[in-house]
Design a protein around this motif. Structure first.
Motif, PDB file in Angstrom:
ATOM      1  N   VAL A  35       7.418 110.256 117.995  1.00 48.84           N
ATOM      2  CA  VAL A  35       8.850 110.409 117.724  1.00 48.84           C
ATOM      3  C   VAL A  35       9.117 110.290 116.226  1.00 48.84           C
ATOM      4  O   VAL A  35       9.828 111.120 115.648  1.00 48.84           O
ATOM      5  CB  VAL A  35       9.675 109.360 118.507  1.00 48.84           C
ATOM      6  N   PHE A  36       8.535 109.281 115.595  1.00 47.45           N
ATOM      7  CA  PHE A  36       8.767 109.096 114.156  1.00 47.45           C
ATOM      8  C   PHE A  36       8.229 110.281 113.357  1.00 47.45           C
ATOM      9  O   PHE A  36       8.837 110.706 112.378  1.00 47.45           O
ATOM     10  CB  PHE A  36       8.141 107.795 113.665  1.00 47.45           C
ATOM     11  N   ALA A  40      10.260 112.888 110.856  1.00 47.53           N
ATOM     12  CA  ALA A  40       9.871 112.810 109.446  1.00 47.53           C
ATOM     13  C   ALA A  40       9.999 114.135 108.699  1.00 47.53           C
ATOM     14  O   ALA A  40       9.667 114.205 107.523  1.00 47.53           O
ATOM     15  CB  ALA A  40       8.430 112.294 109.335  1.00 47.53           C
ATOM     16  N   ASP A  41      10.502 115.159 109.355  1.00 45.90           N
ATOM     17  CA  ASP A  41      10.639 116.471 108.716  1.00 45.90           C
ATOM     18  C   ASP A  41      12.121 116.775 108.506  1.00 45.90           C
ATOM     19  O   ASP A  41      12.904 116.696 109.447  1.00 45.90           O
ATOM     20  CB  ASP A  41      10.007 117.541 109.609  1.00 45.90           C
ATOM     21  N   PRO A  42      12.512 117.144 107.284  1.00 42.91           N
ATOM     22  CA  PRO A  42      13.930 117.417 107.013  1.00 42.91           C
ATOM     23  C   PRO A  42      14.515 118.536 107.877  1.00 42.91           C
ATOM     24  O   PRO A  42      15.671 118.444 108.299  1.00 42.91           O
ATOM     25  CB  PRO A  42      13.961 117.815 105.539  1.00 42.91           C
ATOM     26  N   HIS A  78       9.570 123.961 115.280  1.00 42.77           N
ATOM     27  CA  HIS A  78      10.219 122.668 115.048  1.00 42.77           C
ATOM     28  C   HIS A  78      10.908 122.169 116.322  1.00 42.77           C
ATOM     29  O   HIS A  78      10.849 120.978 116.648  1.00 42.77           O
ATOM     30  CB  HIS A  78      11.230 122.760 113.908  1.00 42.77           C
ATOM     31  N   LEU A  79      11.548 123.073 117.037  1.00 44.08           N
ATOM     32  CA  LEU A  79      12.224 122.689 118.273  1.00 44.08           C
ATOM     33  C   LEU A  79      11.224 122.205 119.322  1.00 44.08           C
ATOM     34  O   LEU A  79      11.482 121.236 120.047  1.00 44.08           O
ATOM     35  CB  LEU A  79      13.041 123.866 118.817  1.00 44.08           C
ATOM     36  N   VAL A  83      11.217 118.702 121.289  1.00 41.11           N
ATOM     37  CA  VAL A  83      11.172 118.625 122.758  1.00 41.11           C
ATOM     38  C   VAL A  83       9.999 117.743 123.184  1.00 41.11           C
ATOM     39  O   VAL A  83      10.138 116.858 124.032  1.00 41.11           O
ATOM     40  CB  VAL A  83      11.075 120.034 123.387  1.00 41.11           C
ATOM     41  N   ASP A  84       8.825 117.977 122.595  1.00 39.34           N
ATOM     42  CA  ASP A  84       7.631 117.196 122.943  1.00 39.34           C
ATOM     43  C   ASP A  84       7.817 115.706 122.639  1.00 39.34           C
ATOM     44  O   ASP A  84       7.232 114.853 123.303  1.00 39.34           O
ATOM     45  CB  ASP A  84       6.400 117.727 122.206  1.00 39.34           C
ATOM     46  N   ALA A  85       8.630 115.401 121.638  1.00 44.82           N
ATOM     47  CA  ALA A  85       8.893 114.008 121.274  1.00 44.82           C
ATOM     48  C   ALA A  85       9.949 113.379 122.175  1.00 44.82           C
ATOM     49  O   ALA A  85      10.223 112.182 122.070  1.00 44.82           O
ATOM     50  CB  ALA A  85       9.334 113.925 119.813  1.00 44.82           C
TER      51      ALA A  85
END
Length: 116
Positions: A35-36, A40-42, A78-79, A83-85
């Motif tokens: 999750v973190f 961590a990506d803008p 990115h999405l 979702v995976d997180a």
């Protein structure tokens, strides 16, 4: 000239007792790290913000490329990470995918940080 005081070693046995087992186990740490890392990506933070601000509660992938000035494959990547997180959910509507926040996910992240 003042001499520095001499420090004596602690004699209290309590200072050397083994610590309690870590409050965060290895498996939980791995899950939280996913999750973190996602956060961590803008661009992913911006995606979460856009989806959260959507009045309908769900944003189409077709509406997420322009605000980020990124191509559809990059936005989709990115999405998928979000979702995976466990932060976003994906719903297919016709040929488009719509993304919405997983209820309670952001609150869980907040609590997770405070629990460290």
């Amino acid at each position: 000239m003042n001499a520095l005081p001499t420090l004596e070693p602690a004699t209290d046995d309590a200072c050397c007792t083994p610590a309690e087992p870590p409050a965060l186990g290895a498996d939980a740490a791995k899950r939280k790290a996913v999750v973190f890392k996602a956060l961590a990506d803008p661009n992913r933070l911006r995606l979460l913000s856009i989806v959260k601000a959507e009045p309908s509660g769900a944003a189409c992938v077709c509406d997420l490329t322009e605000p980020l000035d990124l191509g559809q494959p990059t936005v989709s990547h990115h999405l998928k990470i979000l979702v995976d997180a466990g932060l976003l959910s994906r719903e297919k509507r016709g040929t488009w995918a719509y993304y919405s926040l997983v209820p309670g996910a952001l609150e869980a992240v907040s609590e997770s940080i405070l629990a460290l």
